[in-house]
Design an enzyme around this catalytic site. Structure first.
Site, PDB file in Angstrom:
ATOM      1  N   LEU A  46       0.685  -1.274  -0.007  1.00  0.00           N
ATOM      2  CA  LEU A  46      -0.045  -0.198  -0.106  1.00  0.00           C
ATOM      3  C   LEU A  46       0.803   1.353   0.000  1.00  0.00           C
ATOM      4  CD1 LEU A  46      -3.104  -0.380   2.306  1.00  0.00           C
ATOM      5  CD2 LEU A  46      -3.012  -0.582  -0.172  1.00  0.00           C
ATOM      6  N   HIS A  47       1.504   1.483  -1.087  1.00  0.00           N
ATOM      7  CA  HIS A  47       2.345   2.887  -1.370  1.00  0.00           C
ATOM      8  C   HIS A  47       1.305   3.720  -1.704  1.00  0.00           C
ATOM      9  CE1 HIS A  47       2.158   2.396  -5.696  1.00  0.00           C
ATOM     10  NE2 HIS A  47       2.322   1.148  -5.401  1.00  0.00           N
ATOM     11  N   ALA A  48       1.724   5.108  -1.894  1.00  0.00           N
ATOM     12  CA  ALA A  48       0.999   5.960  -2.343  1.00  0.00           C
ATOM     13  C   ALA A  48      -0.357   5.884  -3.065  1.00  0.00           C
ATOM     14  CB  ALA A  48       1.763   7.399  -3.007  1.00  0.00           C
TER      15      ALA A  48
END
Length: 91
Positions: free
Chosen positions: A16-18
């Site tokens: 769950l990156h940007a």
């Protein structure tokens, strides 16, 4: 009303990156009822907070627990679970 929880395995190959965190947090905000997300046995954070979600350091294959209560709770968790299980990095 009873609290509804759902455990989901993260599908995005980079966690769950940007970008996927933004999609998830926006959907949680749009749900109209408070939703929390927790990694493993950690403390839950507001799922509508992109910074809170990113701070959890969620990677592909990690399990998270979503919790909410209120009208439409099951539908909200269905939608959010699908977002988390999808590999947004493959698109």
């Amino acid at each position: 009303m009873a609290q509804v929880t759902r455990t989901v395995r993260i599908g995005s190959s980079h966690g769950l990156h940007a970008r996927p965190a933004k999609l998830f947090a926006q959907a949680a905000k749009d749900a109209g009822i408070p939703v929390t997300i927790a990694k493993d046995a950690g403390a839950p954070v507001n799922a509508a907070s992109i910074l809170g979600v990113i701070a959890l350091g969620i990677e592909q294959g990690d399990y998270v627990t979503l919790s909410t209560e209120g009208d439409g709770a099951e539908d909200v968790l269905d939608t959010l679970s699908e977002l988390l299980a999808t590999d947004h990095d493959a698109e």
